[in-house]
Enzyme design. Structure first.
Site, PDB file in Angstrom:
ATOM      1  N   ASP A 185      78.964 -36.714  67.121  1.00 28.26           N
ATOM      2  CA  ASP A 185      78.882 -37.879  67.999  1.00 28.26           C
ATOM      3  C   ASP A 185      80.189 -38.021  68.767  1.00 28.26           C
ATOM      4  O   ASP A 185      81.276 -37.859  68.196  1.00 28.26           O
ATOM      5  CB  ASP A 185      78.626 -39.160  67.198  1.00 28.26           C
ATOM      6  CG  ASP A 185      77.154 -39.356  66.845  1.00 28.26           C
ATOM      7  OD1 ASP A 185      76.347 -38.451  67.146  1.00 28.26           O
ATOM      8  OD2 ASP A 185      76.816 -40.403  66.272  1.00 28.26           O
ATOM      9  N   ASP A 213      78.115 -38.613  60.220  1.00 27.07           N
ATOM     10  CA  ASP A 213      77.977 -37.424  61.046  1.00 27.07           C
ATOM     11  C   ASP A 213      78.936 -36.355  60.521  1.00 27.07           C
ATOM     12  O   ASP A 213      79.961 -36.656  59.909  1.00 27.07           O
ATOM     13  CB  ASP A 213      78.330 -37.744  62.504  1.00 27.07           C
ATOM     14  CG  ASP A 213      77.502 -38.885  63.059  1.00 27.07           C
ATOM     15  OD1 ASP A 213      76.267 -38.794  63.006  1.00 27.07           O
ATOM     16  OD2 ASP A 213      78.093 -39.870  63.532  1.00 27.07           O
ATOM     17  N   ARG A 219      68.454 -34.828  71.191  1.00 27.50           N
ATOM     18  CA  ARG A 219      69.857 -35.154  71.443  1.00 27.50           C
ATOM     19  C   ARG A 219      70.728 -33.903  71.547  1.00 27.50           C
ATOM     20  O   ARG A 219      71.547 -33.636  70.696  1.00 27.50           O
ATOM     21  CB  ARG A 219      70.412 -36.086  70.365  1.00 27.50           C
ATOM     22  CG  ARG A 219      69.713 -37.424  70.271  1.00 27.50           C
ATOM     23  CD  ARG A 219      70.402 -38.324  69.263  1.00 27.50           C
ATOM     24  NE  ARG A 219      69.680 -39.590  69.110  1.00 27.50           N
ATOM     25  CZ  ARG A 219      70.042 -40.564  68.293  1.00 27.50           C
ATOM     26  NH1 ARG A 219      71.132 -40.425  67.549  1.00 27.50           N
ATOM     27  NH2 ARG A 219      69.335 -41.677  68.202  1.00 27.50           N
ATOM     28  N   ASP A 235      72.373 -38.187  59.461  1.00 27.68           N
ATOM     29  CA  ASP A 235      72.537 -38.858  60.745  1.00 27.68           C
ATOM     30  C   ASP A 235      72.740 -37.769  61.800  1.00 27.68           C
ATOM     31  O   ASP A 235      71.906 -36.906  61.957  1.00 27.68           O
ATOM     32  CB  ASP A 235      73.696 -39.859  60.679  1.00 27.68           C
ATOM     33  CG  ASP A 235      73.692 -40.832  61.855  1.00 27.68           C
ATOM     34  OD1 ASP A 235      72.746 -40.806  62.660  1.00 27.68           O
ATOM     35  OD2 ASP A 235      74.642 -41.614  61.984  1.00 27.68           O
TER      36      ASP A 235
END
Length: 434
Positions: free
Chosen positions: A257, A214, A310, A253
């Site tokens: 996060d 990430d 997301r 990815d």
């Protein structure tokens, strides 16, 4: 040989215009600092979950010996390592490229992607067992080399801030792991490309390429403020990636996060652009031991443009999302914005959505697991919409429960959602404070 540390520099003076813009982009009281140095600004009171308790000050108290200006990835990682947890400020000037030497620099001896494709072709290997063997072992070894090179561990009591309008990190992954009190501002992050995705023939009906890395990860850390950054796929959107075995060779990815017991995080005035799996809060339904009662995150005044899903997807956390602007492009694939996951308590209020023809408001929410959600006073294309009602009408088999069970109090500035597109469009992202 260890990379020499960059010479410590005294804090550079910020221009009056830069400081005024920074203060205008946040509510009164949300950015406190001496006017001459934006790098020493701290998160103000009541500005989201990161202001809870001791608040978030980053490296504001750094002495002159712990203020660095860096211009290369090697200087950046060396500055992160210097001085332990003593307060520090790292000023990023220009573009730091973590993968300047290219993917070939990470390849283990004997790794051959063409041979990898031949060995694990579903016509040869099948789709009922994970890949294994010499080329998979060499792929994993190559991936380990890339991981070591591109991950930058951020210590406690640190401020990382871009200088000017073009400060950026490309190919790197910022790891804010098991520390407290970190500020990251005014940087453009181009999502790292995984040079060695793994083929998993058992993933779904037809298999999939799975990638790592990430742009930034908040892992087990507390009191983190991410402000006025831009997160994007940049030069390498998914549309440019090749396909093998009939599946996209996925090299991305997430962008951000927040996982593994992370807590008290505020992400404000950032721009998230042109990405698929954008922002995940809580990474596993089975992580109650680390995540229950944590993952308290505030997202406000962020721009989400051209993202697929997301924004965020939530498990466990009490997440407050307000005054964000979500822009869905007419030619993009779109799945959802808010993912309602296991034991989550999401509050989504006073956000603005700009949807093209053919994308319904009912798709803004996505139910992954049964959990309560509050979604009030949100606007779609300039009109007030009850997001839960329209979702439940369109997807009755996936009906959501109203009422997250808590009411956010840490909000320093709340704007009319009808003003959000103009405010966020003009002020969110990197290059807007200096």
């Amino acid at each position: 040989m260890r990379t020499p540390l960059p010479r410590p520099l005294a804090p550079l003076a910020a221009t009056a215009a830069c400081t005024l813009l920074a203060l205008a982009a946040a509510a009164p009281g949300t950015a406190q600092a001496a006017p001459h140095d934006v790098a020493r600004q701290i998160l103000g009171p009541n500005d989201g979950w990161a202001s809870e308790g001791s608040g978030t000050t980053g490296g504001a108290k750094a002495d002159a010996a712990h203020v660095y200006t860096v211009t290369t990835w090697q200087e950046f990682t060396a500055a992160l390592e210097a001085g332990g947890d003593a307060p520090k400020i790292i000023k990023v000037k220009g573009v730091l490229n973590a993968t300047a030497a290219g993917c070939a620099a990470f390849e283990a001896d004997g790794y051959d992607f063409r041979q990898y494709l031949a060995d694990y072709d579903p016509a040869v290997w099948g789709r009922d067992r994970p890949v294994s063997g010499p080329q998979e072992d060499l792929r994993a070894a190559s991936a380990a080399r890339q991981s070591e090179a591109i991950k930058a561990e951020v210590p406690a009591n640190t401020t990382i801030i871009g200088v000017g309008k073009d400060a950026a990190i490309t190919g790197g992954s910022l790891q804010i792991k098991d520390v407290d009190n970190v500020i990251v501002r005014n940087l453009t992050f181009e999502a790292p490309l995984d040079c060695f995705p793994q083929w998993d023939p058992t993933d779904g009906a037809t298999g999939a390429w799975n990638s790592e890395y990430d742009a930034a990860v908040v892992y087990g850390s507390t009191h983190v403020w991410l402000d006025h950054n831009t997160f994007t796929d940049g030069r390498y959107p998914d549309s440019t990636l090749p396909s093998y075995y009939g599946e996209v060779y996925q090299q991305h990815d997430g962008l951000l996060d927040i996982v593994r017991g992370a807590n008290h995080v505020t992400a404000s005035w950032n721009a998230f652009r042109d990405h698929d799996k954008t922002l995940m809060i809580g990474n596993s339904d089975s992580a109650a031991a680390t995540d229950a009662g944590k993952l308290k995150v505030t997202l406000h005044h962020n721009l989400f443009e051209g993202i697929v899903e997301r924004a965020p997807r939530v498990r466990f956390g009490q997440v407050d999302t307000y005054n964000n602007h979500y822009v869905v492009k007419g030619d993009q694939h779109y799945a959802y914005a808010f993912g309602i996951g296991f034991e989550s308590q999401l509050v989504a209020e006073k956000n603005a959505f700009t949807l093209p023809e053919g994308v319904s408001s009912g798709r803004i929410l996505k139910k992954w697991k049964d959990a309560p959600v509050t979604a009030e006073r949100n606007y779609v294309n300039g009109s007030a919409v009850d997001l839960i009602a329209v979702h439940n009408a369109e997807f009755p088999a996936e009906a959501l429960r109203e009422g997250a069970g808590w009411s956010p109090t840490l909000r320093a500035r709340v704007d009319d959602p009808r003003a959000v597109p103009g405010l966020v469009g003009g002020k969110a992202g990197a290059g807007k404070i200096c």
